[in-house]
Design an enzyme around this catalytic site. Structure first.
Site, PDB file in Angstrom:
ATOM      1  N   HIS A 381     -45.047 -44.469   6.209  1.00  0.00           N
ATOM      2  CA  HIS A 381     -45.117 -44.516   7.677  1.00  0.00           C
ATOM      3  C   HIS A 381     -44.772 -45.868   8.269  1.00  0.00           C
ATOM      4  O   HIS A 381     -45.061 -46.103   9.453  1.00  0.00           O
ATOM      5  CB  HIS A 381     -46.525 -44.158   8.165  1.00  0.00           C
ATOM      6  N   LYS A 572     -49.659 -47.210  23.864  1.00  0.00           N
ATOM      7  CA  LYS A 572     -49.636 -47.159  22.401  1.00  0.00           C
ATOM      8  C   LYS A 572     -50.421 -48.370  21.905  1.00  0.00           C
ATOM      9  O   LYS A 572     -50.835 -49.208  22.708  1.00  0.00           O
ATOM     10  CB  LYS A 572     -48.202 -47.201  21.876  1.00  0.00           C
ATOM     11  N   ARG A 573     -50.629 -48.480  20.593  1.00  0.00           N
ATOM     12  CA  ARG A 573     -51.304 -49.668  20.082  1.00  0.00           C
ATOM     13  C   ARG A 573     -50.529 -50.929  20.468  1.00  0.00           C
ATOM     14  O   ARG A 573     -49.302 -50.894  20.640  1.00  0.00           O
ATOM     15  CB  ARG A 573     -51.434 -49.577  18.554  1.00  0.00           C
ATOM     16  N   LYS A 578     -43.868 -53.674  19.083  1.00  0.00           N
ATOM     17  CA  LYS A 578     -43.758 -52.622  20.099  1.00  0.00           C
ATOM     18  C   LYS A 578     -43.352 -53.207  21.463  1.00  0.00           C
ATOM     19  O   LYS A 578     -43.035 -52.483  22.387  1.00  0.00           O
ATOM     20  CB  LYS A 578     -45.068 -51.847  20.209  1.00  0.00           C
ATOM     21  N   THR A 680     -44.574 -41.083  18.122  1.00  0.00           N
ATOM     22  CA  THR A 680     -44.830 -39.685  18.470  1.00  0.00           C
ATOM     23  C   THR A 680     -45.193 -39.588  19.952  1.00  0.00           C
ATOM     24  O   THR A 680     -45.004 -38.547  20.559  1.00  0.00           O
ATOM     25  CB  THR A 680     -45.969 -39.094  17.610  1.00  0.00           C
ATOM     26  N   LYS A 684     -44.332 -36.812  23.154  1.00  0.00           N
ATOM     27  CA  LYS A 684     -45.307 -36.215  24.077  1.00  0.00           C
ATOM     28  C   LYS A 684     -44.917 -36.489  25.531  1.00  0.00           C
ATOM     29  O   LYS A 684     -45.045 -35.618  26.396  1.00  0.00           O
ATOM     30  CB  LYS A 684     -46.708 -36.766  23.788  1.00  0.00           C
TER      31      LYS A 684
HETATM   32  C1  NBG Z   1     -47.200 -45.178  12.159  1.00  0.00           C
HETATM   33  C2  NBG Z   1     -45.863 -45.666  12.703  1.00  0.00           C
HETATM   34  C3  NBG Z   1     -45.354 -44.762  13.809  1.00  0.00           C
HETATM   35  C4  NBG Z   1     -45.353 -43.318  13.339  1.00  0.00           C
HETATM   36  C5  NBG Z   1     -46.725 -42.948  12.818  1.00  0.00           C
HETATM   37  C6  NBG Z   1     -46.772 -41.542  12.273  1.00  0.00           C
HETATM   38  C7  NBG Z   1     -48.703 -46.421  10.668  1.00  0.00           C
HETATM   39  C8  NBG Z   1     -48.846 -47.130   9.381  1.00  0.00           C
HETATM   40  N1  NBG Z   1     -47.506 -45.948  10.971  1.00  0.00           N
HETATM   41  O1  NBG Z   1     -44.052 -45.136  14.170  1.00  0.00           O
HETATM   42  O2  NBG Z   1     -45.991 -46.988  13.165  1.00  0.00           O
HETATM   43  O3  NBG Z   1     -44.995 -42.454  14.375  1.00  0.00           O
HETATM   44  O4  NBG Z   1     -47.106 -43.821  11.762  1.00  0.00           O
HETATM   45  O5  NBG Z   1     -45.811 -41.343  11.318  1.00  0.00           O
HETATM   46  O6  NBG Z   1     -49.659 -46.275  11.393  1.00  0.00           O
END
Ligand code: NBG
Length: 853
Positions: A381, A572-573, A578, A680, A684
């Site tokens: 991920h 988002k975080r 980002k 994701t 949404k």
């Molecule tokens: C996160 C990514 C995102 C991705 C999500 C789900 C982690 C390690 N990774 O870009 O930063 O959409 O995973 O796949 O949290």
């Protein structure tokens, strides 16, 4: 809460429409039966009546009524899976960010409207009851939320599956803002109890930790190894039913809590050492106490490895119990189960399954290895190097001495394989080794996952390509056939049907409701994209959603925002890659333009931010402070005359996200190309009709492909260009020196203008851009500003904007998590649906044997 005196009477339950018919009070779905169940629970479970009941009591009473309906399906599902010995997906994840359950279950049971009406007839408001639910924040961000969307799709697609994870007592912290700074508050989500879970102490398992290994020869003359631990903890499973949409399938999310095997050490207690007597309990329970609040970074802490091992060992032991319960031989483990490793957090499962099969069940190494490799598949991920988990060998060995031996043995065999495939290539051997020996020695979890799995996947097409070319390049050369792409998806049930009921109704009125389980059907909306009446309705719904968010903002932030302005949202975080900071540079630039020329024409905008920063991530927290500082100045400045507003919404979580997506006009997806694995939130937002401004990163690439380049605001360098720039020596100062507006924006921040004259406060942020700019903000700045200019112009033409908005939603079919899960089922898990019927749905004999799935 509006109350009508006569409504909470116990005697108004007979359903006037079906005289003489008495439904089963615990499972019936008619409005009158649901009402009776609700009141029963209020009296007999909550022990309350109207005069004393709190909103939380009402919520609990309703939750228990709905849980009964779930349990009926859950038991039937378990009975059928057990009888059929169905092949089952086990999704291993350290995080499940489920969001509130009640509303989602009402949607999936297809009784939302009935319940809303029934509750209203009793003088209560369903929306207020839903607000009561404290969401289980057992995840940080995208990774945990993806796991939750996948469980929803697995159940909806009737795939036998189990989610396995940790029941953290404290989930992701609650975020408060004090003087513009993030403050973290412990998330006590279990405070009022959790009506959705059922403890299963009868299926507790023991997990060993620490100690050493003994090598010996057993009575049959076989060479054996015994692990002598110095600590043991008990894992107790807590099960939550996961209902599919409009289906009878209810799968299980099984989360483990750690307890001490004996809560009292009686020797210590008897000798008067009261604290010592509970010490072991405290130490054991720490394991499942709290979620690590880091997104995309790894800190190498022992407790974290303990958590990972704990839940993985519990889960594998549980699966062996299920297998044995179904009288299947261990040799069939990989036929019964397909295990997905959600990132490397559960990668220790590779060594643990080997240990269980070899040490506990006396299987040969080769058979055990063949089963292990055929069982696991691994999803990566992240592309960020700092997020790739590795554990100092010494720490690892002190906690898991037997696993370290197994990993060494695996590594010897694996490196022999590498030698055969790539002779005389020592640097490759050291690059690929499961142990990093370049300095302090580390166990590399991603390598363990790659070697131990039969499939490896990225989460968007670009991400998978970058894995193959870069992060996992050597493994791709070694095992090209293992690599696959599985682009992420999101569940339209939670992120459209539940959160945007008005749009759901409009869409359904035009194309029917099959899109809810087959999102590709949304394409039929294209026929309406230019219909003036439809456009009008579409706009009205967006407007109403924006008004609702505006009311929320006024209530929580005390800021009045204009629902006619562009709602430009970044949620988002917080992470430097980002690039929330780039969004701020745009805001400051617009503000500077207004200050220089107060009459300048600017399309009014409301900039909305939401998101948490890891508590130890200084720069991310400073960016939050800067957003709030900029907001304070801009929102007060009379020159701005309401054309710009800046809002930071605190405590972004699933609940808040459900309010935000439906109200967005513009979705900010502005990460440095090559850094965001997928994203994701981008899906949404678009599903709810927001247009995206974004880079060619993660799933943005595919979103743009689907919606069409003309319906997407693209800016910035490509991943390839970023690599090239880095390679040729990137100098952010050049951009600063040559771009007057950029210089002015940074100088304004540096000057103390937003910090009451304090020139030190934001210096780290300014300096990091001028001297490093790891994430290429300055390189992308002008392109971003120009693109935002286009956004502003496009918004002025409301017909055009609405056309684009409709097409964005209409073309989101690919991004349903149902599509993702179907791809996993077909290409990795090789698992088929099993239909669950509710014939003989009363608790029957067969359900008494349904102790396993
Ligand atoms: C996160 C990514 C995102 C991705 C999500 C789900 C982690 C390690 N990774 O870009 O930063 O959409 O995973 O796949 O949290």
């Amino acid at each position: 809460m509006t109350e009508q005196d006569t409504t909470l009477q116990y005697n108004s339950f007979e359903d006037p429409r079906c005289e003489g018919y008495l439904e089963d009070g615990r499972t019936g779905m008619s409005p009158s039966t649901l009402k009776r169940a609700f009141l029963n629970n209020l009296f007999y479970v909550q022990g309350k009546f109207k005069a004393l009941a709190t909103p939380n009591d009402y919520y609990m009473a309703l939750a228990y009524a709905i849980r009964d309906r779930l349990l009926q399906r859950w038991i039937n599902t378990a009975a059928i899976y057990t009888a059929q010995g169905s092949r089952t997906v086990a999704y291993f994840s350290a995080e499940f960010l489920m969001g509130p359950h009640l509303g989602n279950n009402l949607i999936n049971l297809d009784i939302y409207k009935d319940v809303e009406k029934g509750i209203a007839e009793m003088g209560l408001n369903l929306g207020e009851l839903l607000e009561q639910e404290e969401e289980p924040g057992l995840g940080n961000g995208g990774l945990g939320r993806l796991a939750a969307c996948y469980l929803d799709s697995l159940a909806t697609l009737e795939i036998p599956s189990l989610g396995y994870g940790i029941r953290y007592e404290f989930g992701i912290f609650d975020q408060e803002i004090e003087d513009g700074w993030q403050v973290e508050i412990t998330d006590k989500w279990l405070r009022f109890g959790n009506p959705w879970e059922i403890a299963r102490p009868e299926w507790a398992v023991e997990v060993k930790l620490g100690g050493h290994t003994d090598h010996y020869v057993d009575d049959h003359g076989r060479y054996r190894i015994r692990w002598v631990p110095d600590q043991q903890v008990t894992g107790i499973p807590y099960d939550t039913p996961i209902l599919g949409c409009q289906t009878n399938t209810a799968n299980t999310l099984r989360l483990w809590t750690a307890e001490a095997p004996e809560s009292f050490n009686f020797n210590a207690f008897n000798s008067g050492d009261y604290l010592g007597a509970v010490y072991e309990k405290v130490v054991s329970e720490n394991i499942s106490k709290v979620l690590y609040p880091n997104d995309d970074s790894s800190q190498g802490k022992k407790l974290r490895l303990t958590q990972q091992y704990f839940f993985v060992s519990c889960s594998l032991q549980d699966m062996i119990r299920i297998l044995v319960g179904q009288e299947l031989p261990l040799e069939k483990f990989h036929e019964k189960f397909a295990v997905q490793l959600n990132d490397t957090h559960p990668a220790i499962a590779v060594a643990e399954l080997m240990r269980l099969l070899i040490d506990m069940h006396h299987m040969s190494w080769d058979s055990a290895w063949s089963i292990t490799q055929r069982t696991f598949a691994y999803t990566n991920h992240t592309l960020l190097p700092e997020a790739l988990e590795r554990w100092p060998v010494e720490l690892f060995g002190s906690l898991l001495p037997r696993h370290l031996e197994i990993i060494y043995e695996l590594n010897d065999r694996f490196l022999d394989e590498v030698r055969i495939k790539f002779p005389e290539d020592d640097s490759r051997l050291s690059r690929m080794s499961l142990i990093d020996e370049s300095g302090e020695r580390y166990v590399r979890m991603a390598h363990l996952a790659c070697v131990g799995s039969h499939a490896i996947n990225g989460v968007a097409a670009l991400h998978t390509e970058l894995l193959k070319q870069d992060v996992l390049y050597d493994f791709y050369q070694m095992y090209p056939g293992k690599f696959q792409n599985k682009t992420n998806g999101v569940t339209p049930r939670r992120f459209m049907v539940l959160s945007n009921p008005a749009l759901t109704e409009l869409v359904t009125s035009k194309i029917g409701d099959t899109w809810i389980k087959n999102l590709g059907e949304l394409q039929k909306l294209e026929a309406w994209a230019d219909n003036p009446e439809f456009q009008q309705q579409w706009r009205q719904i967006k407007q109403a959603n924006k008004q609702e968010l505006a009311a929320y903002i006024q209530k929580h932030n005390g800021i009045i925002v204009d629902p006619n302005s562009i709602f430009d949202i970044l949620a988002k975080r917080f992470h430097e890659y980002k690039r929330q900071y780039l969004d701020l540079l745009h805001i400051v630039t617009l503000y500077n333009r207004i200050k220089a020329n107060p009459d300048i024409e600017i399309t009014p905008r409301t900039f909305i931010f939401g998101g948490k920063a890891a508590p130890g991530y200084f720069m991310a927290k400073l960016i939050i402070k800067l957003i709030n500082s900029v907001a304070d100045v801009i929102n007060r400045d009379p020159d701005v005359r309401g054309r710009l507003k800046v809002v930071f919404l605190k405590n972004y979580n699933v609940k808040l996200a459900q309010r935000i997506y439906p109200a967005a006009d513009l979705s900010e997806q502005i990460s440095t190309a090559g850094k965001e694995a997928s994203g994701t939130g981008n899906m949404k937002f678009a599903l709810n009709g927001a247009l995206t401004i974004g880079t060619l990163d993660g799933a943005n690439v595919e979103i743009r492909e689907e919606v069409g380049a003309e319906n997407f605001f693209l800016f910035g360098l490509t991943a390839e260009q970023v690599y090239a720039k880095r390679a040729s020596g990137y100098n952010p100062m050049e951009y600063y020196n040559s771009n007057a507006e950029l210089r002015l924006a940074l100088d304004r921040i540096a000057s103390g203008f937003f910090s009451h004259g304090d020139t030190e406060l934001f210096k780290p942020l300014v300096d990091s851009l001028l001297h490093h700019d790891q994430y290429f903000l300055l390189a992308d700045y002008q392109s971003y500003i120009d693109c935002q200019e286009q956004v502003g112009l496009a918004y002025r033409d409301q017909d055009r904007w609405t056309h684009m908005s409709i097409l964005n939603a209409a073309r989101m079919g690919k991004f349903s998590s149902d599509r993702s899960i179907q791809d996993y089922c077909r290409e990795i898990w090789k698992v088929e649906p099993v239909t669950i019927t509710l014939e003989n749905s009363e608790v029957t004999d067969s359900s008494f044997t349904a102790t396993v799935i």
